[in-house]
Write a protein that holds these residues in place. Structure first.
Motif, mmCIF file in Angstrom:
data_model
loop_
_atom_site.group_PDB
_atom_site.id
_atom_site.type_symbol
_atom_site.label_atom_id
_atom_site.label_comp_id
_atom_site.label_asym_id
_atom_site.label_seq_id
_atom_site.Cartn_x
_atom_site.Cartn_y
_atom_site.Cartn_z
ATOM 1 N N MET A 5 -13.494 12.508 5.044
ATOM 2 C CA MET A 5 -12.410 11.739 5.676
ATOM 3 C C MET A 5 -11.066 12.003 4.983
ATOM 4 O O MET A 5 -10.069 12.239 5.612
ATOM 5 N N GLY A 6 -11.053 11.907 3.646
ATOM 6 C CA GLY A 6 -9.864 12.268 2.893
ATOM 7 C C GLY A 6 -8.800 11.190 2.777
ATOM 8 O O GLY A 6 -7.703 11.472 2.280
ATOM 9 N N TYR A 7 -9.077 9.942 3.215
ATOM 10 C CA TYR A 7 -8.064 8.890 3.159
ATOM 11 C C TYR A 7 -8.277 7.927 1.986
ATOM 12 O O TYR A 7 -7.406 7.116 1.700
ATOM 13 N N ARG A 8 -9.421 8.002 1.342
ATOM 14 C CA ARG A 8 -9.750 7.016 0.322
ATOM 15 C C ARG A 8 -8.741 7.031 -0.831
ATOM 16 O O ARG A 8 -8.368 5.978 -1.354
ATOM 17 N N PHE A 9 -8.278 8.226 -1.219
ATOM 18 C CA PHE A 9 -7.348 8.326 -2.343
ATOM 19 C C PHE A 9 -6.065 7.559 -2.047
ATOM 20 O O PHE A 9 -5.579 6.783 -2.877
ATOM 21 N N ASN A 10 -5.503 7.752 -0.842
ATOM 22 C CA ASN A 10 -4.272 7.041 -0.476
ATOM 23 C C ASN A 10 -4.481 5.540 -0.377
ATOM 24 O O ASN A 10 -3.609 4.751 -0.764
ATOM 25 N N ILE A 11 -5.641 5.133 0.143
ATOM 26 C CA ILE A 11 -5.928 3.700 0.259
ATOM 27 C C ILE A 11 -6.075 3.064 -1.115
ATOM 28 O O ILE A 11 -5.571 1.973 -1.377
ATOM 29 N N GLU A 12 -6.765 3.756 -2.034
ATOM 30 C CA GLU A 12 -6.928 3.235 -3.391
ATOM 31 C C GLU A 12 -5.580 3.160 -4.101
ATOM 32 O O GLU A 12 -5.325 2.232 -4.874
ATOM 33 N N LYS A 13 -4.702 4.131 -3.856
ATOM 34 C CA LYS A 13 -3.356 4.087 -4.426
ATOM 35 C C LYS A 13 -2.605 2.854 -3.932
ATOM 36 O O LYS A 13 -1.895 2.193 -4.702
ATOM 37 N N LEU A 14 -2.771 2.526 -2.641
ATOM 38 C CA LEU A 14 -2.122 1.348 -2.067
ATOM 39 C C LEU A 14 -2.659 0.080 -2.717
ATOM 40 O O LEU A 14 -1.888 -0.817 -3.095
ATOM 41 N N ILE A 15 -3.968 -0.009 -2.866
ATOM 42 C CA ILE A 15 -4.582 -1.183 -3.499
ATOM 43 C C ILE A 15 -4.100 -1.327 -4.942
ATOM 44 O O ILE A 15 -3.706 -2.418 -5.378
ATOM 45 N N ASN A 16 -4.098 -0.229 -5.687
ATOM 46 C CA ASN A 16 -3.667 -0.270 -7.087
ATOM 47 C C ASN A 16 -2.203 -0.648 -7.222
ATOM 48 O O ASN A 16 -1.810 -1.339 -8.172
ATOM 49 N N ASN A 17 -1.392 -0.212 -6.274
ATOM 50 C CA ASN A 17 0.027 -0.551 -6.321
ATOM 51 C C ASN A 17 0.241 -2.048 -6.138
ATOM 52 O O ASN A 17 1.039 -2.667 -6.844
ATOM 53 N N ILE A 18 -0.490 -2.642 -5.193
ATOM 54 C CA ILE A 18 -0.383 -4.089 -4.976
ATOM 55 C C ILE A 18 -0.896 -4.849 -6.193
ATOM 56 O O ILE A 18 -0.362 -5.900 -6.571
ATOM 57 N N GLN A 19 -1.903 -4.296 -6.858
ATOM 58 C CA GLN A 19 -2.467 -4.957 -8.037
ATOM 59 C C GLN A 19 -1.541 -4.913 -9.248
ATOM 60 O O GLN A 19 -1.808 -5.574 -10.245
ATOM 61 N N LYS A 20 -0.462 -4.162 -9.163
ATOM 62 C CA LYS A 20 0.553 -4.235 -10.211
ATOM 63 C C LYS A 20 1.238 -5.596 -10.211
ATOM 64 O O LYS A 20 1.817 -6.011 -11.209
ATOM 65 N N VAL A 21 1.175 -6.285 -9.078
ATOM 66 C CA VAL A 21 1.773 -7.615 -8.936
ATOM 67 C C VAL A 21 0.702 -8.695 -8.876
ATOM 68 O O VAL A 21 0.783 -9.720 -9.554
ATOM 69 N N ILE A 22 -0.314 -8.481 -8.051
ATOM 70 C CA ILE A 22 -1.357 -9.482 -7.811
ATOM 71 C C ILE A 22 -2.525 -9.232 -8.774
ATOM 72 O O ILE A 22 -3.122 -8.153 -8.765
#
Length: 315
Positions: free
Chosen positions: A1-18
């Protein structure tokens, strides 16, 4: 699929705050990829608004916040036609709902009439004013926050409004170490201002389009329908989940497969989403609610009763 890396980056970015709310963040992203909307219900001060702002800042999309108050009017949300004296014509001035990420803050502090002004745009992706229809830009998502209905000055959301939300999620209080980390993080940094977009609109739309091509076996569809229909044919329930709930559960399962780098749905995708997708659509009969039965526990009981299909690996 190849989308997991971008999705994990999005999750990790939000976790910089939450701090410490990975499941809540994942559910919100699953709803985003499914084209759904999210209702976040919890006590004041636990980070509901901050969560939505973090998502908006992590995406290169337009963002507007609507503060719902008792005197808010539907036109304050959708927009209004104004007469232009130069052209002698009416011009439509778009309201804040014409953004890609819309935060409906404390949605249950305004009247049901104003709440219902979101019904059309959440379902159809456009707004009709004075007989004219105006589409909103994709991707489009409404994230509404609300305090528990027992709080003073709140109006319960109508069932038709609740049914437009794909999921209802909550933050919950942080544990000791998470709360300490929150204090340290916000004292030392302006974490929201420092957050930068890590996914473009085009990348997000590409992932959203791919969700519809995730394979969902007929046995999984049967599993979903059996769960949803069990909420209707039940002595504990006054109002069960709608067919829209079945569709939302199926779409969410497809999106969860993408998040986990699969191109096919498994029963665990459905199990994970059943409570957040279905629980807010039910009305438990008063006599059973008085005995302590909650919507969430009711859905968990159904999951234990319905036979789980055995599907092969489609990878």
């Amino acid at each position: 699929m190849g989308y997991r890396f971008n999705i994990e980056k999005l999750i990790n970015n939000i976790q910089k705050v939450i701090v410490g709310k990975e499941l809540t963040i994942r559910l919100m992203i699953i709803a985003l990829l499914s084209g759904g909307h999210v209702l976040i219900e919890d006590m004041p001060g636990v980070g509901k608004t901050t969560l939505v702002k973090s998502l908006a800042r992590s995406l290169n999309c337009s963002f507007r916040r609507i503060q719902f108050t008792p005197d808010l009017l539907p036109s304050d949300i959708t927009g209004v036609s104004v007469f232009n004296q130069k052209t002698n014509e009416f011009e439509f001035k778009k309201g804040p709902v014409f953004s890609q990420i819309v935060l409906a803050d404390e949605i249950n502090r305004t009247s049901p009439k104003t709440q219902s002004s979101l019904l059309e745009v959440m379902e159809e992706g456009h707004v009709t004013v004075d007989g004219n229809t105006y589409p909103v830009e994709e991707p489009f998502m409404v994230l509404a926050t609300q305090n528990p209905v027992e709080y003073e000055g709140t109006y319960p959301l109508p069932e038709s409004q609740l049914d437009r939300f794909m999921m209802k999620i909550s933050m919950g209080y942080p544990d000791h170490w998470e709360e300490k980390a929150i204090i340290k993080r916000f004292i030392e940094h302006e974490v929201l201002k420092e957050l930068t977009p890590i996914m473009t609109k085009e990348e997000l739309l590409e992932i959203k389009r791919s969700v519809r091509y995730v394979y969902i076996d007929d046995s999984i569809m049967t599993y979903i329908v059996n769960i949803v229909q069990r909420t209707r044919d039940n002595r504990y329930v006054y109002l069960g989940a709608s067919p829209r709930a079945s569709l939302m559960l199926a779409r969410g399962a497809q999106a969860n497969a993408i998040v986990n780098d699969r191109n096919y749905v498994i029963p665990d995708d459905v199990k994970m989403l059943a409570v957040p997708v279905l629980s807010h659509r039910l009305v438990i009969k008063p006599e059973y609610r008085l005995k302590g039965m909650s919507n969430e526990e009711f859905i968990k009981g159904i999951l234990n009763e319905v036979n789980v299909p055995v599907v092969r690996d489609y990878a």
